[in-house]
Design a protein around this motif. Structure first.
Motif, PDB file in Angstrom:
ATOM      1  N   LEU A   1       0.837  -1.199   0.000  1.00 37.26           N
ATOM      2  CA  LEU A   1       0.000   0.000   0.000  1.00 37.26           C
ATOM      3  C   LEU A   1       0.872   1.249   0.000  1.00 37.26           C
ATOM      4  N   GLY A   2       2.110   1.094   0.506  1.00 33.91           N
ATOM      5  CA  GLY A   2       3.062   2.198   0.466  1.00 33.91           C
ATOM      6  C   GLY A   2       2.770   3.329   1.425  1.00 33.91           C
ATOM      7  N   VAL A   3       2.103   3.024   2.516  1.00 36.63           N
ATOM      8  CA  VAL A   3       1.783   4.063   3.497  1.00 36.63           C
ATOM      9  C   VAL A   3       2.510   3.758   4.799  1.00 36.63           C
ATOM     10  N   PRO A   4       2.783   4.782   5.605  1.00 39.55           N
ATOM     11  CA  PRO A   4       3.442   4.542   6.900  1.00 39.55           C
ATOM     12  C   PRO A   4       2.637   3.556   7.744  1.00 39.55           C
ATOM     13  N   LEU A   5       3.336   2.689   8.432  1.00 32.58           N
ATOM     14  CA  LEU A   5       2.704   1.616   9.179  1.00 32.58           C
ATOM     15  C   LEU A   5       2.532   1.992  10.645  1.00 32.58           C
ATOM     16  N   SER A   6       1.392   1.591  11.203  1.00 29.26           N
ATOM     17  CA  SER A   6       1.122   1.853  12.616  1.00 29.26           C
ATOM     18  C   SER A   6       1.851   0.840  13.484  1.00 29.26           C
ATOM     19  N   GLY A   7       1.820   1.061  14.784  1.00 32.08           N
ATOM     20  CA  GLY A   7       2.467   0.129  15.706  1.00 32.08           C
ATOM     21  C   GLY A   7       1.867  -1.256  15.635  1.00 32.08           C
ATOM     22  N   ASP A   8       0.536  -1.344  15.581  1.00 29.42           N
ATOM     23  CA  ASP A   8      -0.127  -2.653  15.491  1.00 29.42           C
ATOM     24  C   ASP A   8       0.224  -3.358  14.189  1.00 29.42           C
ATOM     25  N   GLU A   9       0.279  -2.597  13.108  1.00 31.50           N
ATOM     26  CA  GLU A   9       0.633  -3.192  11.810  1.00 31.50           C
ATOM     27  C   GLU A   9       2.066  -3.703  11.817  1.00 31.50           C
ATOM     28  N   MET A  10       2.969  -2.948  12.434  1.00 26.51           N
ATOM     29  CA  MET A  10       4.361  -3.378  12.501  1.00 26.51           C
ATOM     30  C   MET A  10       4.500  -4.657  13.314  1.00 26.51           C
ATOM     31  N   ARG A  11       3.785  -4.722  14.424  1.00 22.32           N
ATOM     32  CA  ARG A  11       3.865  -5.940  15.230  1.00 22.32           C
ATOM     33  C   ARG A  11       3.338  -7.151  14.462  1.00 22.32           C
ATOM     34  N   ALA A  12       2.287  -6.948  13.678  1.00 19.75           N
ATOM     35  CA  ALA A  12       1.750  -8.050  12.875  1.00 19.75           C
ATOM     36  C   ALA A  12       2.755  -8.473  11.815  1.00 19.75           C
ATOM     37  N   LEU A  13       3.397  -7.502  11.166  1.00 19.57           N
ATOM     38  CA  LEU A  13       4.375  -7.821  10.119  1.00 19.57           C
ATOM     39  C   LEU A  13       5.619  -8.501  10.699  1.00 19.57           C
ATOM     40  N   GLU A  14       6.047  -8.057  11.863  1.00 20.22           N
ATOM     41  CA  GLU A  14       7.225  -8.671  12.478  1.00 20.22           C
ATOM     42  C   GLU A  14       6.977 -10.136  12.821  1.00 20.22           C
ATOM     43  N   LYS A  15       5.740 -10.439  13.223  1.00 21.28           N
ATOM     44  CA  LYS A  15       5.389 -11.845  13.477  1.00 21.28           C
ATOM     45  C   LYS A  15       5.504 -12.680  12.207  1.00 21.28           C
ATOM     46  N   VAL A  16       5.096 -12.085  11.087  1.00 20.68           N
ATOM     47  CA  VAL A  16       5.194 -12.793   9.810  1.00 20.68           C
ATOM     48  C   VAL A  16       6.663 -13.025   9.447  1.00 20.68           C
ATOM     49  N   MET A  17       7.501 -12.019   9.646  1.00 20.60           N
ATOM     50  CA  MET A  17       8.930 -12.146   9.327  1.00 20.60           C
ATOM     51  C   MET A  17       9.576 -13.267  10.140  1.00 20.60           C
ATOM     52  N   VAL A  18       9.253 -13.307  11.417  1.00 23.90           N
ATOM     53  CA  VAL A  18       9.803 -14.358  12.281  1.00 23.90           C
ATOM     54  C   VAL A  18       9.301 -15.725  11.829  1.00 23.90           C
ATOM     55  N   LEU A  19       8.023 -15.813  11.484  1.00 24.22           N
ATOM     56  CA  LEU A  19       7.452 -17.086  11.024  1.00 24.22           C
ATOM     57  C   LEU A  19       8.119 -17.541   9.737  1.00 24.22           C
ATOM     58  N   LEU A  20       8.421 -16.618   8.840  1.00 23.63           N
ATOM     59  CA  LEU A  20       9.129 -16.960   7.603  1.00 23.63           C
ATOM     60  C   LEU A  20      10.512 -17.531   7.918  1.00 23.63           C
ATOM     61  N   CYS A  21      11.195 -16.926   8.886  1.00 25.69           N
ATOM     62  CA  CYS A  21      12.521 -17.415   9.268  1.00 25.69           C
ATOM     63  C   CYS A  21      12.433 -18.815   9.867  1.00 25.69           C
ATOM     64  N   ILE A  22      11.437 -19.047  10.702  1.00 24.99           N
ATOM     65  CA  ILE A  22      11.260 -20.366  11.316  1.00 24.99           C
ATOM     66  C   ILE A  22      11.032 -21.426  10.241  1.00 24.99           C
ATOM     67  N   ASP A  23      10.316 -21.048   9.169  1.00 30.02           N
ATOM     68  CA  ASP A  23      10.042 -21.978   8.069  1.00 30.02           C
ATOM     69  C   ASP A  23      11.181 -22.037   7.065  1.00 30.02           C
ATOM     70  N   GLY A  24      12.274 -21.338   7.367  1.00 31.94           N
ATOM     71  CA  GLY A  24      13.438 -21.386   6.480  1.00 31.94           C
ATOM     72  C   GLY A  24      13.345 -20.490   5.259  1.00 31.94           C
ATOM     73  N   LYS A  25      12.371 -19.592   5.229  1.00 30.14           N
ATOM     74  CA  LYS A  25      12.196 -18.696   4.077  1.00 30.14           C
ATOM     75  C   LYS A  25      12.868 -17.356   4.384  1.00 30.14           C
ATOM     76  N   ILE A  26      14.201 -17.434   4.478  1.00 31.64           N
ATOM     77  CA  ILE A  26      14.990 -16.286   4.900  1.00 31.64           C
ATOM     78  C   ILE A  26      14.915 -15.147   3.879  1.00 31.64           C
ATOM     79  N   GLN A  27      14.995 -15.480   2.604  1.00 31.16           N
ATOM     80  CA  GLN A  27      15.004 -14.451   1.578  1.00 31.16           C
ATOM     81  C   GLN A  27      13.687 -13.657   1.570  1.00 31.16           C
ATOM     82  N   GLU A  28      12.566 -14.354   1.771  1.00 30.14           N
ATOM     83  CA  GLU A  28      11.271 -13.654   1.812  1.00 30.14           C
ATOM     84  C   GLU A  28      11.207 -12.712   3.009  1.00 30.14           C
ATOM     85  N   ALA A  29      11.732 -13.180   4.142  1.00 29.33           N
ATOM     86  CA  ALA A  29      11.758 -12.321   5.326  1.00 29.33           C
ATOM     87  C   ALA A  29      12.637 -11.104   5.077  1.00 29.33           C
TER      88      ALA A  29
END
Length: 323
Positions: free
Chosen positions: A216-244
């Motif tokens: 969307l290209g808009v500044p992210l709120s605190g709640d949105e950042m926390r949700a995205l960070e969870k996704v990044m960590v989950l990608l790393c756990i699944d071995g999808k480092i490049q996507e993270a």
């Protein structure tokens, strides 16, 4: 004369006695067929009654909106305008599942029995019907109206409803329908759906929705950042480092800070692969020094795999990051 009467009596005893009887006969009322001057408009006609299949549903609605329902009792079947009036009346009341289901049956009956009924349903009727269905948790029924809806709010409510019921597959389905029609979910809709997908460990779906949010290209709120960070960590756990890593780059382009925990997880992923070259390039890319915990693990891995000399060279590179 007497002889004539005697003869008639012998030949037609019954008819003669009846005609001479002094007892008055009962008169039958005139029928309209016998009186051509009868006023047909003065003859009372039975009031029309609604279709038998609708009666229990109208009865259910009459407990909540008696005045509006009373009009429908006088009709053979409710038309689009009558359905709209029922919807408007029920929307302002405290509704139950049974009452909304009854109104839904009336709504469907019209579309099924009259080929033109559905086309005559005003957009407002469809929106209110879908809103009521979502309001009482009849999500699957609301889905039947999806392709006739235009309101983004109804889509959002339906996604949030499925998230609340933890039905992630249905939530993703409605989300995809919404995106396929060129609609943009609300920011809250993104966040709650991502959060559920992370909890259900549906990495691919969570990543897809997360990238849609970032794009969307808009500044992210605190709640949105926390949700995205969870996704990044989950990608790393699944071995999808490049996507993270790609997600981190996109998020940083929006001038948003990323938790050091995400950097650590990406670094651990590269370390497990013994991909130290990409590890260094990652820290160069994000312009961030690794944490002490990451550096210690990397040094330990280098010493075990390539010896102390290689580990020493890597330490020199870390010092270039002001470590």
């Amino acid at each position: 004369m007497l002889h004539s009467l005697f003869t008639l009596r012998r030949r037609y005893p019954h008819h003669l006695l009846s005609s001479l009887s002094l007892t008055p006969t009962t008169r039958r009322p005139f029928s309209t067929s016998q009186n051509p001057n009868t006023n047909f408009h003065a003859v009372s006609q039975p009031a029309p009654s609604p279709n038998a299949s609708l009666k229990p549903h109208l009865l259910e609605l009459s407990l909540a909106i008696p005045e509006t329902t009373r009009t429908c009792w006088r009709l053979p079947a409710p038309g689009p305008s009558h359905v709209l009036q029922l919807l408007l009346a029920l929307r302002s009341r405290r509704v139950t599942v049974q009452k909304v289901r009854s109104l839904w049956e009336i709504f469907k009956w019209g579309a099924r029995e009259n080929a033109r009924f559905d086309s005559k349903h005003l957009p407002q009727s469809r929106e209110i019907m879908a809103s009521l269905l979502v309001r009482v948790g009849l999500f699957k029924e609301a889905e039947e109206l999806l392709f006739a809806l235009e309101s983004d709010e109804i889509f959002d409510d339906l996604v949030r409803g499925y998230v609340g019921a933890r039905e992630w597959e249905r939530g993703v389905f409605v989300y995809d329908v919404m995106k396929g029609r060129g609609k943009v979910p609300s920011r809250d809709c993104y966040s709650v759906l991502i959060d559920l997908l992370v909890k259900m460990k549906r990495t691919d779906f969570a990543s897809r929705v997360a990238f849609d949010l970032v794009d969307l290209g808009v500044p992210l709120s605190g709640d949105e950042m926390r949700a995205l960070e969870k996704v990044m960590v989950l990608l790393c756990i699944d071995g999808k480092i490049q996507e993270a890593r790609n997600m981190v780059k996109k998020v940083l382009a929006l001038n948003s800070d990323v938790s050091s925990l995400v950097f650590d997880e990406i670094a651990f992923g590269y370390c497990e692969r013994k991909d130290f070259k990409d590890l260094v390039s990652f820290f160069v890319e994000v312009r961030c020094a690794p944490s002490v915990m990451v550096a210690n693990r990397v040094m330990d891995s280098l010493c075990r795999s390539y010896g102390v000399e290689r580990a020493g060279l890597f330490l020199q590179e870390l010092e270039g990051f002001r470590f």
